[in-house]
Every structure is written in structure tokens, then in C-alpha cells.
Scaffold this motif. Structure first.
Motif, PDB file in Angstrom:
ATOM      1  N   LEU A 181       6.236   4.966  -6.887  1.00  0.00           N
ATOM      2  CA  LEU A 181       6.026   4.708  -5.466  1.00  0.00           C
ATOM      3  C   LEU A 181       4.558   4.417  -5.189  1.00  0.00           C
ATOM      4  O   LEU A 181       4.219   3.482  -4.456  1.00  0.00           O
ATOM      5  CB  LEU A 181       6.500   5.889  -4.619  1.00  0.00           C
ATOM      6  CG  LEU A 181       6.228   5.749  -3.118  1.00  0.00           C
ATOM      7  CD1 LEU A 181       6.979   4.556  -2.531  1.00  0.00           C
ATOM      8  CD2 LEU A 181       6.589   7.025  -2.394  1.00  0.00           C
ATOM      9  N   TRP A 182       3.677   5.207  -5.782  1.00  0.00           N
ATOM     10  CA  TRP A 182       2.241   4.995  -5.599  1.00  0.00           C
ATOM     11  C   TRP A 182       1.830   3.597  -6.055  1.00  0.00           C
ATOM     12  O   TRP A 182       1.087   2.900  -5.368  1.00  0.00           O
ATOM     13  CB  TRP A 182       1.484   6.081  -6.359  1.00  0.00           C
ATOM     14  CG  TRP A 182       0.004   5.929  -6.322  1.00  0.00           C
ATOM     15  CD1 TRP A 182      -0.817   6.001  -5.240  1.00  0.00           C
ATOM     16  CD2 TRP A 182      -0.850   5.692  -7.442  1.00  0.00           C
ATOM     17  NE1 TRP A 182      -2.130   5.832  -5.615  1.00  0.00           N
ATOM     18  CE2 TRP A 182      -2.176   5.634  -6.967  1.00  0.00           C
ATOM     19  CE3 TRP A 182      -0.618   5.542  -8.810  1.00  0.00           C
ATOM     20  CZ2 TRP A 182      -3.261   5.423  -7.804  1.00  0.00           C
ATOM     21  CZ3 TRP A 182      -1.704   5.333  -9.639  1.00  0.00           C
ATOM     22  CH2 TRP A 182      -3.002   5.277  -9.133  1.00  0.00           C
ATOM     23  N   LEU A 183       2.341   3.165  -7.213  1.00  0.00           N
ATOM     24  CA  LEU A 183       2.021   1.823  -7.719  1.00  0.00           C
ATOM     25  C   LEU A 183       2.575   0.737  -6.798  1.00  0.00           C
ATOM     26  O   LEU A 183       1.930  -0.291  -6.585  1.00  0.00           O
ATOM     27  CB  LEU A 183       2.547   1.655  -9.142  1.00  0.00           C
ATOM     28  CG  LEU A 183       1.800   2.467 -10.204  1.00  0.00           C
ATOM     29  CD1 LEU A 183       2.527   2.404 -11.541  1.00  0.00           C
ATOM     30  CD2 LEU A 183       0.368   1.986 -10.336  1.00  0.00           C
ATOM     31  N   ASN A 184       3.762   0.959  -6.246  1.00  0.00           N
ATOM     32  CA  ASN A 184       4.311  -0.001  -5.278  1.00  0.00           C
ATOM     33  C   ASN A 184       3.414  -0.115  -4.058  1.00  0.00           C
ATOM     34  O   ASN A 184       3.193  -1.200  -3.531  1.00  0.00           O
ATOM     35  CB  ASN A 184       5.730   0.396  -4.852  1.00  0.00           C
ATOM     36  CG  ASN A 184       6.768  -0.127  -5.789  1.00  0.00           C
ATOM     37  OD1 ASN A 184       6.961  -1.325  -5.894  1.00  0.00           O
ATOM     38  ND2 ASN A 184       7.420   0.771  -6.503  1.00  0.00           N
ATOM     39  N   GLY A 185       2.908   1.012  -3.600  1.00  0.00           N
ATOM     40  CA  GLY A 185       2.001   1.003  -2.464  1.00  0.00           C
ATOM     41  C   GLY A 185       0.704   0.280  -2.783  1.00  0.00           C
ATOM     42  O   GLY A 185       0.193  -0.489  -1.966  1.00  0.00           O
ATOM     43  N   LEU A 186       0.179   0.504  -3.983  1.00  0.00           N
ATOM     44  CA  LEU A 186      -1.046  -0.183  -4.387  1.00  0.00           C
ATOM     45  C   LEU A 186      -0.842  -1.685  -4.438  1.00  0.00           C
ATOM     46  O   LEU A 186      -1.673  -2.458  -3.961  1.00  0.00           O
ATOM     47  CB  LEU A 186      -1.515   0.304  -5.761  1.00  0.00           C
ATOM     48  CG  LEU A 186      -2.213   1.643  -5.830  1.00  0.00           C
ATOM     49  CD1 LEU A 186      -2.575   1.973  -7.280  1.00  0.00           C
ATOM     50  CD2 LEU A 186      -3.462   1.648  -4.975  1.00  0.00           C
ATOM     51  N   SER A 196      -0.801  -3.082  -1.042  1.00  0.00           N
ATOM     52  CA  SER A 196      -1.938  -2.654  -0.204  1.00  0.00           C
ATOM     53  C   SER A 196      -1.443  -1.843   0.990  1.00  0.00           C
ATOM     54  O   SER A 196      -1.807  -2.094   2.140  1.00  0.00           O
ATOM     55  CB  SER A 196      -2.746  -3.864   0.273  1.00  0.00           C
ATOM     56  OG  SER A 196      -3.290  -4.547  -0.813  1.00  0.00           O
ATOM     57  N   SER A 197      -0.580  -0.875   0.703  1.00  0.00           N
ATOM     58  CA  SER A 197       0.069  -0.088   1.740  1.00  0.00           C
ATOM     59  C   SER A 197      -0.033   1.395   1.466  1.00  0.00           C
ATOM     60  O   SER A 197      -0.249   1.826   0.333  1.00  0.00           O
ATOM     61  CB  SER A 197       1.560  -0.457   1.807  1.00  0.00           C
ATOM     62  OG  SER A 197       1.723  -1.810   2.129  1.00  0.00           O
ATOM     63  N   ALA A 240       7.307  -1.137   6.154  1.00  0.00           N
ATOM     64  CA  ALA A 240       6.731  -1.511   7.442  1.00  0.00           C
ATOM     65  C   ALA A 240       5.382  -2.138   7.115  1.00  0.00           C
ATOM     66  O   ALA A 240       4.896  -2.000   5.990  1.00  0.00           O
ATOM     67  CB  ALA A 240       6.558  -0.286   8.342  1.00  0.00           C
ATOM     68  N   PRO A 241       4.775  -2.819   8.068  1.00  0.00           N
ATOM     69  CA  PRO A 241       3.434  -3.338   7.786  1.00  0.00           C
ATOM     70  C   PRO A 241       2.498  -2.189   7.394  1.00  0.00           C
ATOM     71  O   PRO A 241       2.333  -1.228   8.135  1.00  0.00           O
ATOM     72  CB  PRO A 241       3.014  -3.969   9.119  1.00  0.00           C
ATOM     73  CG  PRO A 241       4.311  -4.317   9.793  1.00  0.00           C
ATOM     74  CD  PRO A 241       5.265  -3.229   9.385  1.00  0.00           C
ATOM     75  N   GLY A 242       1.966  -2.267   6.187  1.00  0.00           N
ATOM     76  CA  GLY A 242       1.044  -1.243   5.703  1.00  0.00           C
ATOM     77  C   GLY A 242       1.716   0.014   5.191  1.00  0.00           C
ATOM     78  O   GLY A 242       1.053   1.033   4.988  1.00  0.00           O
ATOM     79  N   LEU A 243       3.037  -0.025   4.950  1.00  0.00           N
ATOM     80  CA  LEU A 243       3.772   1.176   4.536  1.00  0.00           C
ATOM     81  C   LEU A 243       4.870   0.849   3.546  1.00  0.00           C
ATOM     82  O   LEU A 243       5.595  -0.128   3.717  1.00  0.00           O
ATOM     83  CB  LEU A 243       4.411   1.843   5.755  1.00  0.00           C
ATOM     84  CG  LEU A 243       5.413   2.965   5.460  1.00  0.00           C
ATOM     85  CD1 LEU A 243       4.688   4.250   5.101  1.00  0.00           C
ATOM     86  CD2 LEU A 243       6.330   3.188   6.633  1.00  0.00           C
ATOM     87  N   VAL A 244       4.994   1.680   2.511  1.00  0.00           N
ATOM     88  CA  VAL A 244       6.180   1.726   1.661  1.00  0.00           C
ATOM     89  C   VAL A 244       6.579   3.196   1.566  1.00  0.00           C
ATOM     90  O   VAL A 244       5.725   4.066   1.452  1.00  0.00           O
ATOM     91  CB  VAL A 244       5.955   1.123   0.248  1.00  0.00           C
ATOM     92  CG1 VAL A 244       5.738  -0.365   0.315  1.00  0.00           C
ATOM     93  CG2 VAL A 244       4.835   1.798  -0.489  1.00  0.00           C
ATOM     94  N   GLY A 280       3.964   6.694  14.178  1.00  0.00           N
ATOM     95  CA  GLY A 280       3.231   5.525  14.675  1.00  0.00           C
ATOM     96  C   GLY A 280       3.366   4.268  13.851  1.00  0.00           C
ATOM     97  O   GLY A 280       2.782   3.243  14.197  1.00  0.00           O
ATOM     98  N   PHE A 281       4.128   4.303  12.765  1.00  0.00           N
ATOM     99  CA  PHE A 281       4.356   3.087  11.999  1.00  0.00           C
ATOM    100  C   PHE A 281       5.330   2.214  12.787  1.00  0.00           C
ATOM    101  O   PHE A 281       6.324   2.694  13.322  1.00  0.00           O
ATOM    102  CB  PHE A 281       4.925   3.408  10.615  1.00  0.00           C
ATOM    103  CG  PHE A 281       3.933   4.075   9.708  1.00  0.00           C
ATOM    104  CD1 PHE A 281       2.975   3.332   9.042  1.00  0.00           C
ATOM    105  CD2 PHE A 281       3.948   5.448   9.535  1.00  0.00           C
ATOM    106  CE1 PHE A 281       2.053   3.952   8.213  1.00  0.00           C
ATOM    107  CE2 PHE A 281       3.030   6.076   8.699  1.00  0.00           C
ATOM    108  CZ  PHE A 281       2.080   5.323   8.041  1.00  0.00           C
ATOM    109  N   ARG A 282       5.036   0.934  12.842  1.00  0.00           N
ATOM    110  CA  ARG A 282       5.863   0.000  13.612  1.00  0.00           C
ATOM    111  C   ARG A 282       6.706  -0.853  12.674  1.00  0.00           C
ATOM    112  O   ARG A 282       6.329  -1.116  11.539  1.00  0.00           O
ATOM    113  CB  ARG A 282       4.976  -0.917  14.457  1.00  0.00           C
ATOM    114  CG  ARG A 282       4.116  -0.165  15.440  1.00  0.00           C
ATOM    115  CD  ARG A 282       4.979   0.403  16.578  1.00  0.00           C
ATOM    116  NE  ARG A 282       4.177   1.242  17.447  1.00  0.00           N
ATOM    117  CZ  ARG A 282       4.407   2.520  17.670  1.00  0.00           C
ATOM    118  NH1 ARG A 282       5.410   3.117  17.103  1.00  0.00           N
ATOM    119  NH2 ARG A 282       3.652   3.213  18.478  1.00  0.00           N
TER     120      ARG A 282
END
Length: 151
Positions: free
Chosen positions: A93-98, A101-102, A71-75, A52-54
Motif C-alpha cells: 500500500l505504501w508503495l502504491n501511495g508513493l 504521489s498520494s 481519491a485525489p491525493g489518496l489511496v 476531508g478527502f473529496r
């Protein structure tokens, strides 16, 4: 003639629905056979779209962060090597997401070290293993939750 207060404002205002959201309706996932590192990234991108990620895209050049898909909201990161992904890769990866804000999601062909799995469980980072048919298999609870609930 003005209406009475009770006519203008009902005594009962219905509460919003609290039932759990139904699972997304989606067809079967169609994997991409993995022959190259590029195929592994394509398989992960297809799976993320299926969840469902766009607008899942792969940057033209792989950035120093190691993030292969955005993607918007995703790394997301895809490790096509023959060595299990380690603790440092999971934490980066976790830090990149933080910082973005993804949601962060990790895919690996060779699995994960015990330290990486333990840390991912602590921080709630979904880990998937890609088999050579291109089908991601959830490795931890966070991945199970993402696979069953979607984006």
C-alpha cells in the motif's frame, strides 16, 4: 507628479500568518454497521470523506494492487479478513501511495501483525482498525495525526 519611492513601496511588508491552521469544523462521524466486506469498504470511505478527502471512490473491480479506495491525493486499502494485516500488505500500500504521489491509509478489521505496525510507524503510514459498528480507531501516531487534523 510622480510619487516618492517611500510612497510607492512601504518600508514594512507584513509577513504571512504563521499561526497553525485551525482544525477543520466537522460534525460527528456517522458509522456504517459492518456485516460484509462491502460494508467495511463503505465505512472506510465514509470516514475518509469525513476527514476531508473529496471524491472518494471504489474501483468497479478490485485491482491487483489491493487498493480499495481512491481519491485525489489518496489511496486506501480495507482488509475485511479475520487475520491481522501483514507486513507485505502495508508495504505494498505504501508503495502504491508513493507511485501515485498520494497519502496511503490502511483499514483492517482484525488489526495488524507486530511487523506491519513497526514498519507503518517507520514510514508514517496511518493504520486504523474498524470495529463492527464501523467506527475506525487509530492504531498508530500517523493515524492519530490524520484523525485529529483531517485531510
Amino acid at each position: 507628479m510622480p510619487r516618492a519611492f517611500a510612497e510607492r513601496y512601504p518600508s514594512h511588508i507584513p509577513l504571512p500568518p504563521t499561526a497553525p491552521r485551525p482544525a477543520p469544523v466537522r460534525g460527528d462521524f456517522r458509522p456504517v454497521t459492518i456485516r460484509t466486506a462491502r460494508d467495511a469498504v463503505a465505512a472506510a470511505a465514509g470516514y475518509l470523506r469525513w476527514l476531508g478527502f473529496r471524491d472518494v471512490v471504489q474501483p468497479e473491480e478490485r485491482p491487483a494492487s489491493g487498493v480499495d479506495l481512491r481519491a485525489p491525493g489518496l489511496v486506501a486499502q480495507v482488509d475485511p479478513s479475520t487475520r491481522p494485516a501483514g507486513l507485505r500488505a502495508v508495504e505494498c500500500l505504501w508503495l502504491n501511495g508513493l507511485s501515485a504521489s498520494s497519502v496511503s491509509v490502511f483499514f483492517s478489521l482484525a488489526g495488524y501483525t507486530p511487523e506491519a505496525r513497526s514498519r507503518a510507524a517507520e514510514i508514517g503510514l496511518p493504520l486504523f482498525v474498524l470495529d463492527l459498528t464501523g467506527t475506525p480507531q487509530p492504531v498508530n501516531h500517523a493515524a492519530d495525526a490524520l484523525a485529529s487534523g483531517g485531510a
